[in-house]
Design a protein around this motif. Structure first.
Motif, PDB file in Angstrom:
ATOM      1  N   LEU A 261       2.550   2.145   3.548  1.00 52.44           N
ATOM      2  CA  LEU A 261       1.655   3.083   2.859  1.00 52.44           C
ATOM      3  C   LEU A 261       2.416   4.336   2.425  1.00 52.44           C
ATOM      4  O   LEU A 261       2.227   4.836   1.308  1.00 52.44           O
ATOM      5  CB  LEU A 261       0.508   3.500   3.789  1.00 52.44           C
ATOM      6  N   LEU A 262       3.254   4.855   3.314  1.00 51.15           N
ATOM      7  CA  LEU A 262       3.995   6.068   2.995  1.00 51.15           C
ATOM      8  C   LEU A 262       4.885   5.856   1.779  1.00 51.15           C
ATOM      9  O   LEU A 262       4.958   6.686   0.875  1.00 51.15           O
ATOM     10  CB  LEU A 262       4.847   6.502   4.199  1.00 51.15           C
ATOM     11  N   ARG A 263       5.552   4.686   1.736  1.00 53.46           N
ATOM     12  CA  ARG A 263       6.446   4.399   0.604  1.00 53.46           C
ATOM     13  C   ARG A 263       5.657   4.178  -0.673  1.00 53.46           C
ATOM     14  O   ARG A 263       5.995   4.687  -1.729  1.00 53.46           O
ATOM     15  CB  ARG A 263       7.271   3.149   0.923  1.00 53.46           C
ATOM     16  N   GLU A 264       4.609   3.403  -0.539  1.00 54.39           N
ATOM     17  CA  GLU A 264       3.774   3.095  -1.714  1.00 54.39           C
ATOM     18  C   GLU A 264       3.274   4.370  -2.382  1.00 54.39           C
ATOM     19  O   GLU A 264       3.179   4.466  -3.594  1.00 54.39           O
ATOM     20  CB  GLU A 264       2.593   2.246  -1.230  1.00 54.39           C
ATOM     21  N   GLN A 265       2.981   5.350  -1.554  1.00 56.35           N
ATOM     22  CA  GLN A 265       2.418   6.600  -2.092  1.00 56.35           C
ATOM     23  C   GLN A 265       3.483   7.674  -2.280  1.00 56.35           C
ATOM     24  O   GLN A 265       3.153   8.827  -2.557  1.00 56.35           O
ATOM     25  CB  GLN A 265       1.335   7.128  -1.144  1.00 56.35           C
TER      26      GLN A 265
ATOM     27  N   MET B 185       2.350  14.963   1.170  1.00 52.89           N
ATOM     28  CA  MET B 185       2.312  15.063   2.630  1.00 52.89           C
ATOM     29  C   MET B 185       1.286  14.086   3.202  1.00 52.89           C
ATOM     30  O   MET B 185       0.133  14.074   2.772  1.00 52.89           O
ATOM     31  CB  MET B 185       1.915  16.498   3.005  1.00 52.89           C
ATOM     32  N   ALA B 186       1.701  13.285   4.182  1.00 54.55           N
ATOM     33  CA  ALA B 186       0.751  12.439   4.912  1.00 54.55           C
ATOM     34  C   ALA B 186       0.424  13.098   6.244  1.00 54.55           C
ATOM     35  O   ALA B 186       1.291  13.736   6.853  1.00 54.55           O
ATOM     36  CB  ALA B 186       1.346  11.063   5.149  1.00 54.55           C
ATOM     37  N   ILE B 187      -0.815  12.979   6.658  1.00 55.52           N
ATOM     38  CA  ILE B 187      -1.237  13.533   7.950  1.00 55.52           C
ATOM     39  C   ILE B 187      -1.585  12.389   8.887  1.00 55.52           C
ATOM     40  O   ILE B 187      -2.377  11.516   8.530  1.00 55.52           O
ATOM     41  CB  ILE B 187      -2.457  14.456   7.788  1.00 55.52           C
ATOM     42  N   PHE B 188      -0.978  12.381  10.065  1.00 54.06           N
ATOM     43  CA  PHE B 188      -1.324  11.418  11.119  1.00 54.06           C
ATOM     44  C   PHE B 188      -2.181  12.151  12.158  1.00 54.06           C
ATOM     45  O   PHE B 188      -1.838  13.259  12.583  1.00 54.06           O
ATOM     46  CB  PHE B 188      -0.064  10.897  11.815  1.00 54.06           C
ATOM     47  N   VAL B 189      -3.258  11.520  12.575  1.00 55.67           N
ATOM     48  CA  VAL B 189      -4.159  12.171  13.520  1.00 55.67           C
ATOM     49  C   VAL B 189      -4.769  11.114  14.434  1.00 55.67           C
ATOM     50  O   VAL B 189      -4.804   9.935  14.067  1.00 55.67           O
ATOM     51  CB  VAL B 189      -5.256  12.959  12.754  1.00 55.67           C
ATOM     52  N   SER B 190      -5.211  11.533  15.631  1.00 53.57           N
ATOM     53  CA  SER B 190      -5.928  10.588  16.491  1.00 53.57           C
ATOM     54  C   SER B 190      -7.400  10.983  16.503  1.00 53.57           C
ATOM     55  O   SER B 190      -8.066  10.805  15.504  1.00 53.57           O
ATOM     56  CB  SER B 190      -5.311  10.573  17.889  1.00 53.57           C
ATOM     57  N   LYS B 191      -7.891  11.537  17.614  1.00 59.00           N
ATOM     58  CA  LYS B 191      -9.307  11.905  17.656  1.00 59.00           C
ATOM     59  C   LYS B 191      -9.538  13.401  17.562  1.00 59.00           C
ATOM     60  O   LYS B 191     -10.584  13.854  17.093  1.00 59.00           O
ATOM     61  CB  LYS B 191      -9.922  11.399  18.961  1.00 59.00           C
TER      62      LYS B 191
ATOM     63  N   ALA C 186       1.984  -2.027  13.298  1.00 58.93           N
ATOM     64  CA  ALA C 186       1.244  -0.852  12.839  1.00 58.93           C
ATOM     65  C   ALA C 186       2.201   0.128  12.158  1.00 58.93           C
ATOM     66  O   ALA C 186       1.893   0.667  11.078  1.00 58.93           O
ATOM     67  CB  ALA C 186       0.539  -0.178  14.015  1.00 58.93           C
ATOM     68  N   GLU C 187       3.346   0.356  12.754  1.00 56.42           N
ATOM     69  CA  GLU C 187       4.319   1.262  12.126  1.00 56.42           C
ATOM     70  C   GLU C 187       4.802   0.708  10.787  1.00 56.42           C
ATOM     71  O   GLU C 187       5.032   1.468   9.837  1.00 56.42           O
ATOM     72  CB  GLU C 187       5.510   1.505  13.069  1.00 56.42           C
ATOM     73  N   ALA C 188       4.953  -0.613  10.728  1.00 58.21           N
ATOM     74  CA  ALA C 188       5.378  -1.227   9.464  1.00 58.21           C
ATOM     75  C   ALA C 188       4.327  -0.971   8.383  1.00 58.21           C
ATOM     76  O   ALA C 188       4.652  -0.636   7.237  1.00 58.21           O
ATOM     77  CB  ALA C 188       5.590  -2.734   9.651  1.00 58.21           C
ATOM     78  N   GLU C 189       3.073  -1.090   8.768  1.00 52.38           N
ATOM     79  CA  GLU C 189       1.981  -0.836   7.818  1.00 52.38           C
ATOM     80  C   GLU C 189       1.965   0.639   7.410  1.00 52.38           C
ATOM     81  O   GLU C 189       1.768   0.966   6.229  1.00 52.38           O
ATOM     82  CB  GLU C 189       0.643  -1.226   8.475  1.00 52.38           C
ATOM     83  N   GLN C 190       2.174   1.528   8.367  1.00 53.46           N
ATOM     84  CA  GLN C 190       2.245   2.967   8.053  1.00 53.46           C
ATOM     85  C   GLN C 190       3.368   3.239   7.048  1.00 53.46           C
ATOM     86  O   GLN C 190       3.167   3.920   6.041  1.00 53.46           O
ATOM     87  CB  GLN C 190       2.490   3.773   9.333  1.00 53.46           C
TER      88      GLN C 190
END
Lengths: 284, 284, 284, 284
Positions: B158-162, B90-96, B151-155
């Protein structure tokens, strides 16, 4: 819709769900609901299955013996078979407080409860007019310490005469004798005006006030010979504050009592309650 | 305990429970949980079964094809087979705002969530220290209107890599693109800070304050391309009063948000959620 | 106990509480309850004070003008003075669904509501027998599209004849005309069977089912000329699950409706509601 | 905003609100909140008033004596004067279970709690890393039966050295000695993992499981020398079902515990709690 409901209890083993559902399917039963529960500590399996009778190829009278022969014996099952017809017959006992009684009568009048109510029995005459306006017979049976035995005998006579299946104590302020209770094992539902096991016995709202709790509650349970200690069917709570007087706790609590009792009656009517070892499995 | 979980959906017919349980029993499976649901309007049957793998005589790899051949085809089933190992990622996306994130990290640290958390991704650096103290990698990926696509491409990289299975938006204050969402159908869980469908969109606490509601809420749902309109997994509410400022609504609401989101994550992890036609069946 | 209740609204200034309480004390009033609220955004001060009349040295008739002269003018107050006697007079409008009506009648019978109920008005005759068993006059005023105007005229005539103070719509399935509503500003209480502002209008339980919400609710509000958009007095909710049919949502919801409406009536009777700018301050 | 808070207790008499508010007004105080409570049974009056200090014409140091001279003496008041600055200092005691601790640290980190946390004290080292990541000093003070006295002495030394105002037991699994408790009368807040007075003492979730309750709860209370019997500050509950194991009750309960404890801390910090005769008045 005519339906049958099977409540099963047996030692936990593999293959129970498969065999029970195979049995129902083999006679063309359309399963409406299945729920099961395993108590791992006790190694026990509990199951409830409901199915339509319309297409079912066994006669109502045959089901029990066929199930015993084909499935029950093999798994050492204790089971009960219920039908949703004829409607069960429920007696309501009440004293002077009307909130639980009126709530039940209102639901019955609105067609929410699949039950016959052949009688309301009260040790006071106060609620007769309204009960009768709902079309329900009302019996006034006064009780004093001296007449308790004969009063209970009269109550039992009425219950038998009318083929009553179970009794609801809708804030009935008398303690039933062990003899009476043994006539209706797990078939007397009481509403206790506290969040059991807190505040057993008399005047629980006073006790809650004294202790300064921030939440009060109500408990619907089957009556056993130990006061307020039978299997709990349902509980609900409401928030209170320091400024609430005992009288206000009573009023807030009455709303909780009536909802809790009516939910318990509904579970009982729908054959969703299995009482075991002073606890209940509620299939829902 | 190693276990398998089967989630089934098919046209409603007789014999489904019997056949599914017979299949599991025939390979010596010990059924742990069964739940089913019939949507009568749509004529659809939904089922979830969980069983122990220890004694099961089919290999993990064989189960799906054997089930398809023996049961699935016949009933025209769509089904998914899950195992409780290896743990989902599970990946968690968060802001502040940290309340949802910390609640999840706390539960994970206490061993309550059977999940790997290979990353927390944030568009702000603020929470890095504490996330890393919990032993979770933290990735700071800033986003502006101009850089959103990269930024979404980078996200996604990372999601795929992991090998991330699903994404939790723990008060992530960016709207994901349709392209991003289509990578994770029914696998992105968002927490919206209102009782949907009331107060869709931005600043729901302000809107709740303006309308003068007496109860506020939060909604955990799967993200679809229509904002705040995906299948609802869980909702919770809290009582508020006229004297609560917007800032107080925010604070009261945050307690609701974190509990709601964590419940939704738990249901998702336990494979108890079946999303269908923009609604969810929650087997519990 | 005879008591007076003062509801005040004015621009926020220093010294208001001091002056109001000094006024009451100077005439030997024993304050029972004081509550105040400041809306900082609007710069407005709201206050409610209740005191015993027994020892109060002003006559009932003098209080208002003396308060205006000594306190009200100086702070530019709008205020209303109420007494808990004689009891307010409440009319109940109902159609066929009985749950809210019976809940109110039950509470009234138990002495929980300090109110006179001079009439129940219904566009159907179904509930007459039971209403009359509770000792309440029942008026059957049928309504069709063609007769709506004359029916409302007849309703208004009855309300005036009996000096009715406020009206409760206990699941009254007719939309009142603007003309009717303007006769009772903030004095018609409706129960809407959804958690407003979600599911405004007809068939909210169907809409809730379609959206797949996990919690349903009910809203008691003052009726304004905009449908389901008046000031909210009280809201309550109940949890539902995917397997609940619309019919079950209706039944679960009815329990919420009746509790919510009865709470709103209680607040209104206790003069604890101050409606302002389409919101309510509830002093409790 | 700098503000003062006055908590008053005295025999119930007329004119108290008038005199207190006159006092504040006479020195140009802007009252922010006033709440009062009369315990009719005991004939006692309780009051809480909060006001802005900015425009107040008395110096912080003078307020108490002037209030005593002008108002307190006359009404035989016991009162306490608090300021919202400097922030109170709170120590947290914890053992191994982290859910309450992390919840508090998360809120503190988000700026929700107006408090300094100069230390977390634990009898186990497990939580040190994360506590320190939140920027809070962590002290590991092991305790055995043999070392309890010296361990408590060390704890007290730390508390004094750091000028700690009150202590929170966030699932601290040691029973404090009477000597320790007497150092912090009504200034030690404990979270007990049951709905008191049900299930006092050890292993309440096991007891709840045995009794078959349908709702579990948690209770935040001030610690007195009688175990789990101090004044209750806050209680919350959660619904459970027959199929929940003790381990699941523990997990469901932990969510209730952390919310309940954090609410109690908030009330305490906002000086909204008045403990009296083993109960609490919560002004909100």
């Amino acid at each position: 819709m005519d339906k049958a409901i099977l409540i099963i209890q047996c030692p936990d083993q593999k293959g129970i769900v498969a065999e029970v559902s195979r049995f129902l399917y083999s006679y063309n039963g359309n399963i409406l609901e299945v729920d099961q529960h395993v108590d791992e500590e006790m190694g026990l399996f509990f199951m409830r299955a409901a199915w339509e009778l319309d297409s079912f190829s066994l006669k109502k009278e045959e089901i029990s013996s066929r199930f015993e022969a084909e499935v029950g014996q093999r798994f050492r099952m204790e089971f009960k078979l219920h039908f949703n017809f004829p409607k069960p017959r429920m007696a309501i006992f009440v004293s002077k407080l009307s909130h639980c009684l009126f709530d039940i009568l209102g639901r019955h009048h609105a067609g929410q409860l699949e039950v016959e109510i052949p009688m309301v029995i009260s040790n006071h005459p106060d609620l007769q007019t309204i009960v009768e306006a709902f079309g329900i017979p009302f019996f006034h049976i006064p009780i004093t310490a001296a007449t308790k035995e004969s009063a209970e005998a009269e109550q039992l006579r009425l219950l038998r005469e009318q083929g009553v299946d179970f009794v609801v104590l809708a804030r009935y302020m008398q303690i039933l004798s062990g003899d009476f209770i043994r006539n209706f094992p797990n078939r007397i539902i009481n509403i206790h005006h506290s969040f059991l096991p807190a505040f057993v016995g008399a005047r629980p709202y006073h006790a809650a006030y004294e202790r300064g709790v921030k939440i009060i509650g109500a408990t619907a349970h089957y009556v056993t010979e130990v006061l307020d200690a039978g299997p709990i069917i349902e509980q609900e709570v409401a928030r209170v504050r320091h400024h609430n007087t005992v009288a206000e706790l009573v009023q807030i609590g009455q709303d909780v009592e009536k909802v809790t009792l009516s939910k318990a009656i509904k579970y009982h009517l729908d054959r969703k309650v299995l009482a075991f070892k002073n606890k209940t499995v509620i299939f829902y």
